[in-house]
Design an enzyme around this catalytic site. Sequence first.
Site, mmCIF file in Angstrom:
data_model
loop_
_atom_site.group_PDB
_atom_site.id
_atom_site.type_symbol
_atom_site.label_atom_id
_atom_site.label_comp_id
_atom_site.label_asym_id
_atom_site.label_seq_id
_atom_site.Cartn_x
_atom_site.Cartn_y
_atom_site.Cartn_z
ATOM 1 N N ASN A 186 73.199 -11.209 -26.920
ATOM 2 C CA ASN A 186 73.487 -12.560 -26.423
ATOM 3 C C ASN A 186 74.447 -13.279 -27.369
ATOM 4 O O ASN A 186 74.462 -12.995 -28.567
ATOM 5 C CB ASN A 186 72.184 -13.372 -26.333
ATOM 6 N N HIS B 160 75.252 -17.158 -28.602
ATOM 7 C CA HIS B 160 74.673 -18.502 -28.574
ATOM 8 C C HIS B 160 75.630 -19.451 -29.295
ATOM 9 O O HIS B 160 76.079 -19.135 -30.396
ATOM 10 C CB HIS B 160 73.300 -18.496 -29.267
ATOM 11 N N SER C 178 77.007 -17.495 -32.532
ATOM 12 C CA SER C 178 76.314 -16.354 -33.136
ATOM 13 C C SER C 178 76.074 -15.298 -32.066
ATOM 14 O O SER C 178 75.736 -15.632 -30.923
ATOM 15 C CB SER C 178 74.935 -16.780 -33.661
ATOM 16 N N ASP D 160 66.568 -17.208 -28.551
ATOM 17 C CA ASP D 160 67.616 -17.384 -29.576
ATOM 18 C C ASP D 160 67.118 -16.998 -30.972
ATOM 19 O O ASP D 160 67.625 -17.501 -31.985
ATOM 20 C CB ASP D 160 68.144 -18.840 -29.598
HETATM 21 C C1 GRF Z 1 78.837 -20.210 -23.824
HETATM 22 O O1 GRF Z 1 79.013 -21.309 -24.681
HETATM 23 C C2 GRF Z 1 77.798 -19.274 -24.382
HETATM 24 O O2 GRF Z 1 77.756 -19.257 -25.791
HETATM 25 C C3 GRF Z 1 76.514 -19.865 -23.866
HETATM 26 O O3 GRF Z 1 76.827 -20.349 -22.588
HETATM 27 C C4 GRF Z 1 78.220 -20.626 -22.485
HETATM 28 C C5 GRF Z 1 78.717 -19.817 -21.339
HETATM 29 O O4 GRF Z 1 80.048 -19.946 -21.054
HETATM 30 N N1 GRF Z 1 75.453 -18.895 -23.919
HETATM 31 P P1 GRF Z 1 80.790 -18.896 -20.082
HETATM 32 O O5 GRF Z 1 79.970 -18.772 -18.813
HETATM 33 O O6 GRF Z 1 80.942 -17.579 -20.798
HETATM 34 O O7 GRF Z 1 82.123 -19.532 -19.775
#
Ligand code: GRF
Length: 224
Positions: free
Chosen positions: A117, A119, A146, A155
């Site tokens: 993932n 984050h 991260s 997370d």
């Molecule tokens: C990103 O900021 C990611 O870190 C978080 O959700 C957002 C998703 O953006 N988990 P996208 O759908 O990749 O444009």
Amino acid sequence: MTPAKRSDGRPARLVVVISGRGRNLAAIMRAIDDGRLNARITLVVSNNGQAPGLQKARLAGIGVASIDPAGFADRKAFDEALATRIAAEKPDWIVLAGYMRILGSAFVQRFAPRIINIHPSLLPRHKGLHTHKRAIEAGDTRHGASVHIVTAELDGGPVFRQGSIAIAADDTPDTLADRVMSQVEEALYPAALHDLISGRVRCSEHGLVHDGQPLTEPLHENYD
Ligand code: GRF
């Protein structure tokens, strides 16, 4: 970044799981297209049939699926359907890219440690939502993103790569979110996947290993 090569030369099979825009998905697609990532996205799956990211994948000829949580009695049943669809792809890595639902522990255990993932904070700071606003309100001087292995703790799984930028005095949550995405996340996620696919970062019984040495703290890069 040097081209990623699996030891058997086979491109890694990725399933990307999204809920929204898919900017991280698009960044991974670009990294594959220009040879930075020896991988193939076999499926993009979403809990939201209207996710703009699905359309990005369709236009690139990548298989897509959407599974509507409303059609299931509870989260466990939904997670099972999602897991079954994903398992059919025989993925090497399951890449969460803006997936906005919590995955239950049965799902995580089934695929661990192959779920990754990204984050948008410098974990362990600011787990959960509204990370950009919270970083500004906390007076943080730097903020970023991260990449971690997913465990049942939200997370909370081991982080192996982070990237950061300075918070500007006039940043709002929106401008900061935009800069973290364009300056950090779009480069960081492909780089982190390269770490795993090339075998530079591995998950061992004792934790993460980087170039054969225990990884005691995340690899960190400044993106400004
Ligand atoms: C990103 O900021 C990611 O870190 C978080 O959700 C957002 C998703 O953006 N988990 P996208 O759908 O990749 O444009």
